[in-house]
Design a protein around this motif. Structure first.
Motif, PDB file in Angstrom:
ATOM      1  N   LEU A 221       0.845  -1.187   0.000  1.00 35.48           N
ATOM      2  CA  LEU A 221       0.000   0.000   0.000  1.00 35.48           C
ATOM      3  C   LEU A 221       0.881   1.237   0.000  1.00 35.48           C
ATOM      4  CD1 LEU A 221      -2.551  -1.034   2.811  1.00 35.48           C
ATOM      5  CD2 LEU A 221      -2.684  -1.523   0.357  1.00 35.48           C
ATOM      6  N   SER A 222       0.513   2.244  -0.822  1.00 35.20           N
ATOM      7  CA  SER A 222       1.290   3.482  -0.904  1.00 35.20           C
ATOM      8  C   SER A 222       0.344   4.665  -0.804  1.00 35.20           C
ATOM      9  CB  SER A 222       2.063   3.551  -2.228  1.00 35.20           C
ATOM     10  OG  SER A 222       2.944   2.452  -2.364  1.00 35.20           O
ATOM     11  N   TYR A 223       0.700   5.625   0.046  1.00 34.22           N
ATOM     12  CA  TYR A 223      -0.120   6.814   0.245  1.00 34.22           C
ATOM     13  C   TYR A 223       0.703   8.048  -0.133  1.00 34.22           C
ATOM     14  CZ  TYR A 223      -2.415   3.381   3.308  1.00 34.22           C
ATOM     15  OH  TYR A 223      -3.002   2.246   3.824  1.00 34.22           O
ATOM     16  N   TYR A 224       0.234   8.808  -1.117  1.00 40.24           N
ATOM     17  CA  TYR A 224       0.906  10.017  -1.601  1.00 40.24           C
ATOM     18  C   TYR A 224       0.129  11.227  -1.087  1.00 40.24           C
ATOM     19  CZ  TYR A 224       3.632   7.042  -4.726  1.00 40.24           C
ATOM     20  OH  TYR A 224       4.497   6.096  -5.230  1.00 40.24           O
ATOM     21  N   LEU A 225       0.784  12.046  -0.263  1.00 42.62           N
ATOM     22  CA  LEU A 225       0.075  13.154   0.370  1.00 42.62           C
ATOM     23  C   LEU A 225       1.070  14.221   0.796  1.00 42.62           C
ATOM     24  CD1 LEU A 225      -0.750  12.295   4.047  1.00 42.62           C
ATOM     25  CD2 LEU A 225       0.520  10.704   2.613  1.00 42.62           C
ATOM     26  N   TRP A 226       0.537  15.368   1.157  1.00 41.88           N
ATOM     27  CA  TRP A 226       1.392  16.445   1.654  1.00 41.88           C
ATOM     28  C   TRP A 226       1.751  16.177   3.115  1.00 41.88           C
ATOM     29  CZ3 TRP A 226      -2.897  19.522  -0.961  1.00 41.88           C
ATOM     30  CH2 TRP A 226      -2.590  19.686  -2.321  1.00 41.88           C
ATOM     31  N   ASN A 227       2.944  16.564   3.479  1.00 44.53           N
ATOM     32  CA  ASN A 227       3.502  16.211   4.787  1.00 44.53           C
ATOM     33  C   ASN A 227       2.600  16.637   5.942  1.00 44.53           C
ATOM     34  OD1 ASN A 227       5.786  15.224   6.431  1.00 44.53           O
ATOM     35  ND2 ASN A 227       5.909  17.368   7.067  1.00 44.53           N
ATOM     36  N   ALA A 228       2.003  17.816   5.841  1.00 47.55           N
ATOM     37  CA  ALA A 228       1.182  18.328   6.941  1.00 47.55           C
ATOM     38  C   ALA A 228      -0.075  17.504   7.169  1.00 47.55           C
ATOM     39  CB  ALA A 228       0.792  19.784   6.667  1.00 47.55           C
ATOM     40  N   ASP A 229      -0.456  16.693   6.178  1.00 53.17           N
ATOM     41  CA  ASP A 229      -1.726  15.968   6.259  1.00 53.17           C
ATOM     42  C   ASP A 229      -1.598  14.554   6.809  1.00 53.17           C
ATOM     43  OD1 ASP A 229      -2.987  18.154   5.252  1.00 53.17           O
ATOM     44  OD2 ASP A 229      -3.159  17.395   3.198  1.00 53.17           O
ATOM     45  N   TRP A 230      -0.375  14.109   7.111  1.00 52.84           N
ATOM     46  CA  TRP A 230      -0.262  12.747   7.618  1.00 52.84           C
ATOM     47  C   TRP A 230      -0.842  12.641   9.029  1.00 52.84           C
ATOM     48  CZ3 TRP A 230      -0.423   8.055   6.409  1.00 52.84           C
ATOM     49  CH2 TRP A 230      -0.020   7.041   7.281  1.00 52.84           C
ATOM     50  N   ASN A 231      -0.582  13.625   9.842  1.00 50.87           N
ATOM     51  CA  ASN A 231      -1.051  13.555  11.228  1.00 50.87           C
ATOM     52  C   ASN A 231      -1.548  14.921  11.683  1.00 50.87           C
ATOM     53  OD1 ASN A 231      -1.632  11.987  13.415  1.00 50.87           O
ATOM     54  ND2 ASN A 231       0.435  11.979  14.271  1.00 50.87           N
ATOM     55  N   GLY A 232      -2.231  15.644  10.802  1.00 51.81           N
ATOM     56  CA  GLY A 232      -2.680  16.976  11.130  1.00 51.81           C
ATOM     57  C   GLY A 232      -3.935  16.978  11.989  1.00 51.81           C
ATOM     58  N   GLU A 233      -4.259  18.127  12.509  1.00 58.29           N
ATOM     59  CA  GLU A 233      -5.442  18.240  13.363  1.00 58.29           C
ATOM     60  C   GLU A 233      -6.737  18.194  12.557  1.00 58.29           C
ATOM     61  OE1 GLU A 233      -5.275  21.623  15.890  1.00 58.29           O
ATOM     62  OE2 GLU A 233      -3.397  21.035  16.862  1.00 58.29           O
ATOM     63  N   VAL A 234      -6.745  18.790  11.374  1.00 55.44           N
ATOM     64  CA  VAL A 234      -7.954  18.812  10.539  1.00 55.44           C
ATOM     65  C   VAL A 234      -7.907  17.712   9.495  1.00 55.44           C
ATOM     66  CG1 VAL A 234      -9.344  20.196   8.946  1.00 55.44           C
ATOM     67  CG2 VAL A 234      -8.236  21.282  10.923  1.00 55.44           C
ATOM     68  N   TYR A 235      -6.811  17.642   8.764  1.00 54.24           N
ATOM     69  CA  TYR A 235      -6.629  16.606   7.737  1.00 54.24           C
ATOM     70  C   TYR A 235      -5.651  15.574   8.292  1.00 54.24           C
ATOM     71  CZ  TYR A 235      -8.552  20.388   4.920  1.00 54.24           C
ATOM     72  OH  TYR A 235      -9.334  21.395   4.425  1.00 54.24           O
ATOM     73  N   ASN A 236      -6.134  14.352   8.481  1.00 55.61           N
ATOM     74  CA  ASN A 236      -5.318  13.342   9.154  1.00 55.61           C
ATOM     75  C   ASN A 236      -5.425  12.018   8.406  1.00 55.61           C
ATOM     76  OD1 ASN A 236      -4.333  11.330  11.016  1.00 55.61           O
ATOM     77  ND2 ASN A 236      -4.437  12.907  12.609  1.00 55.61           N
TER      78      ASN A 236
END
Length: 734
Positions: free
Chosen positions: A309-324
């Motif tokens: 499994l591979s997840y491509y995303l912006w760094n802030a969204d891996w464990n962010g408060e709004v986008y997680n």
């Protein structure tokens, strides 16, 4: 796809040379036959390798366009098989140079373009067409076309006001059953993102980094590469994408390599390949300054093998408060396990997710590399489940035409409920299904104004293709109701057999119906599935129930209850009767009894014996049928008189009575009082009113010939002027 409403501009980026027909003159006498004399002379004198600009279609191309139109598909030939154009595409190999769009300081008309090339391998059918027709939007500036591996240049024409690319083959010396490979060099030029197909956003607002991505569904693939844009012509596909070193690329398929380019500093080639047949609307490329998170999921059918499994995303969204993403995607491996058990083993080698923002459609089921709108990372696990289930229903088994799209979108929407049932409980499952019922009912007059699920769909009418009320919500209810009438064992056996029978290819609605019938027969199910699909798929609407229940005489040790159910739906192409099994639940305090019956009449009465006197009843308590139904109803006790107190008696014979017979009525009331008779159904509707005259004494007798009525329970009421109505229950028999 999770579809949000979308309105797209029809404005096209038009340049004179982008809409021109370019003809290479060498060996093109046949193609030049379609040109005016002045241009034929120009072509003849222009010399080898020169180009002729022509804004009309050649004769061969005109015939090809006319043939396409005669198939009923216009520019997008979607009906029938992939052989409509005389060939089957075997593979696409696409090279995209996206270096400049990521290195440009600003995005404007001058930078919104890139160079590309594609190798298309195809196989001819029983005859080689005079003209090979591909789909290609005018903003694709076709530079050259040749047989791959050679320098043999081919002529091509671009008909005005169309998205067709025509390549004359009449004198190419090709034979039926032969395969060829074309190499097409082109440049994509666009002004903005409204045209569709290729999308480019700069950093700003909720877009954390510059992002480029493609969106091929439903018919945008020709907006970014030449192809045979027909969902039934599935092919293998490979991508080579050139980007700066800091950019990550996610594509349909699996990543093969990332290598630096020898002739360009700080440019890397990302190579991806998909070795399973893929529809053009499921092909995708996406790039940005992503981080890549890796995970794995077990294969239930092969515990020794994991699914990367591979997840491509912006760094802030891996464990962010709004986008997680870490919490939204954490149960993806469990989802794969659930759907593998229910629909068969995961059909591909890998699975991935790439995040996009903005993304109008919400999410898109690109084969093995789905696009999720950034808002999904706010905990929308239902959309995660929806897009995953598409890998089985839509990607592995693909609808043959857009008229069959309910098959995959209905299934994926149902997948949201299946996951809720697994992750939580059956009440969560019912909550999801009732939310889909709500979408269907709220849109367009309680759903009654909606079209049938299967209908002829204009491939350019994206609102019809992605009709959420019908394609998604009602489509999900088809699967829900099928599971109800088949039972879990037969239903999921049928779902697993879809991949065995149609995996890697396409399915029509008619083929789906036949598969359901075959698997039901294997489980010894005696049910009329032709009728089921006729009323639910090929016709409009849903049942609108009215129901009531009353305790009646005739019980032995138990209480005898009569239930009356009517269907009241009306409208063109809406069944007068939806034939379905129904459940009714009777309750009195903590006591609960359920009874099932087969509802196959518009007005139907059923008798049940219960171990207690019920106080209330509920029709279809488990929400097994897509319908409008009454709320919980009180069960009436059929008293001797409708009101308490007062004087007067009412006697009725015979009881039961049959239509056409005389009903004898004796009553006691004040002499000289005017008497009015009314006949009510169990729901309280007055069916008949008749003035009987005046009482000739303290007691009197009247007679009424019973009209033709549906057998069941009725109420006879006599209204005495200046008095009150006396009622008796009467049973009308067969």
């Amino acid at each position: 796809m999770i579809h949000d409403s979308i309105q797209r501009s029809t404005a096209l980026f038009t340049l004179t040379f982008a809409t021109a027909i370019l003809l290479l003159t060498t060996g093109l006498e046949a193609a030049n036959d379609g040109l005016p004399a002045s241009l034929r002379a120009e072509a003849a004198s222009a010399g080898e390798g020169s180009l002729v600009v022509q804004h009309t279609c050649s004769r061969a191309c005109a015939h090809a366009v006319a043939a396409a139109d005669s198939k009923g598909g216009g520019d997008h030939i979607l009906g029938g098989t992939a052989g409509d154009r005389g060939y089957d595409v075997l593979s696409y190999d696409l090279t995209l140079n996206w270096t400049d769009i990521f290195t440009a300081e600003t995005l404007d008309v001058a930078t919104r373009r890139y160079h590309a090339a594609i190798d298309i391998k195809l196989l001819f059918g029983e005859a080689v067409p005079d003209t090979l027709v591909l789909d290609a939007h005018p903003m694709l500036n076709i530079e050259t076309i040749e047989f791959a591996g050679t320098q043999e240049m081919l002529a091509f024409v671009r008909p005005e006001d169309s998205e067709l690319l025509c390549i004359p083959l009449r004198d190419a010396g090709l034979e039926a059953g032969e395969s060829i490979e074309l190499h097409i060099a082109f440049q994509l030029m666009f002004e903005d993102n409204d045209v569709g197909g290729f999308v480019l956003y700069d950093k700003g607002f909720t877009t954390l980094e510059r992002i480029a991505y493609t969106l091929s569904a439903p018919n945008f693939a020709p907006h970014w590469f030449p192809c045979n844009d027909n969902p039934s012509d599935k092919a293998l596909v490979s991508f080579s994408v050139l980007v700066p070193a800091e950019i990550q690329v996610a594509c349909t398929g699996r990543r093969v390599s990332v290598e630096p380019m020898d002739d360009a500093e700080n440019v890397f080639e990302h190579r991806w390949t998909m070795d399973r047949p893929t529809a053009t609307y499921l092909m995708a490329v996406q790039a940005s300054r992503y981080i890549v998170k890796e995970a794995s999921a077990a294969r239930p059918e092969d515990p020794e093998t994991d699914i990367p499994l591979s997840y491509y995303l912006w760094n802030a969204d891996w464990n962010g408060e709004v986008y997680n993403a870490s919490t939204t995607l954490e149960r993806l491996p469990d989802m794969i396990g659930l759907f593998s058990n229910q629909f068969g083993g995961y059909p591909f080698e890998t699975y991935g997710v790439a995040i996009a923002e903005p993304f109008t459609y919400g999410a898109m089921e690109n084969q093995t590399m789905v696009t999720l709108g950034r808002t999904v990372l706010q905990g929308d696990v239902g959309t995660v489940a929806h897009e995953l289930l598409h890998m089985w229903m839509g990607d592995h088994v693909t609808p043959a035409t857009w008229s069959d799209i309910w098959f995959n979108e209905g299934a994926a929407t149902y997948g949201e409920a299946l996951w809720a049932e697994y992750a939580e409980d059956v009440e969560a499952y019912r909550a999801v299904m009732n939310s889909k019922r709500g979408f269907y009912m709220r849109l367009n007059n309680d759903g009654r104004g909606q079209p049938a699920i299967w209908r002829e769909i204009d491939p350019d009418d994206r609102n019809d293709i992605y009709n959420y009320a019908v394609t998604y919500s009602k489509g999900a209810w088809i699967y829900h109701m099928l599971r109800g009438v088949m039972g879990d064992a037969a239903f999921f056996d049928a779902m697993r057999s879809l991949g065995d029978s149609f995996g890697g290819g396409n399915i029509t609605t008619a083929e789906f119906v036949e598969l359901i019938k075959t698997r039901a027969a294997a489980h010894n199910l005696d049910y009329d599935f032709d009728q089921f699909f006729d009323q639910w798929i090929y016709m409009r609407g849903h049942p609108i129930y009215a129901a009531g229940a009353q305790i009646v005489p005739g019980g032995t040790e138990n209480t005898r209850v009569m239930l009356r159910v009517r269907q009241t739906q009306v409208g063109n192409d809406i069944p007068e009767v939806f034939t379905m099994p129904l459940t009714v639940e009777f309750r009195a305090g903590a006591q609960v009894e359920r009874r099932q019956f087969f509802n196959n009449q518009r007005d139907q009465s059923e008798f049940f014996e219960l171990p207690f006197a019920p106080e209330e009843m509920e029709l279809d308590p488990d929400d097994a049928v897509l319908s409008v139904k009454p709320d919980t109803r009180v069960v009436t006790d059929a008293p001797e008189e409708a009101a308490s107190g007062g004087q007067g008696q009412l006697y009725i014979t015979p009881n039961p009575v049959h239509p056409g017979e005389l009903l004898h009525i004796e009553m006691e009331a004040r002499p000289g009082a005017a008497v009015t008779l009314r006949l009510y159904d169990l729901l309280g509707s007055c069916l008949l009113k008749r003035e009987l005259g005046r009482m000739r004494g303290a007691s009197d007798a009247f007679a009424l010939r019973v009209p033709e009525s549906t057998p069941g329970l009725y109420i006879v009421g006599l209204d005495v002027k200046n008095g009150r109505e006396l009622r008796r229950t009467v049973i009308v028999g067969d």
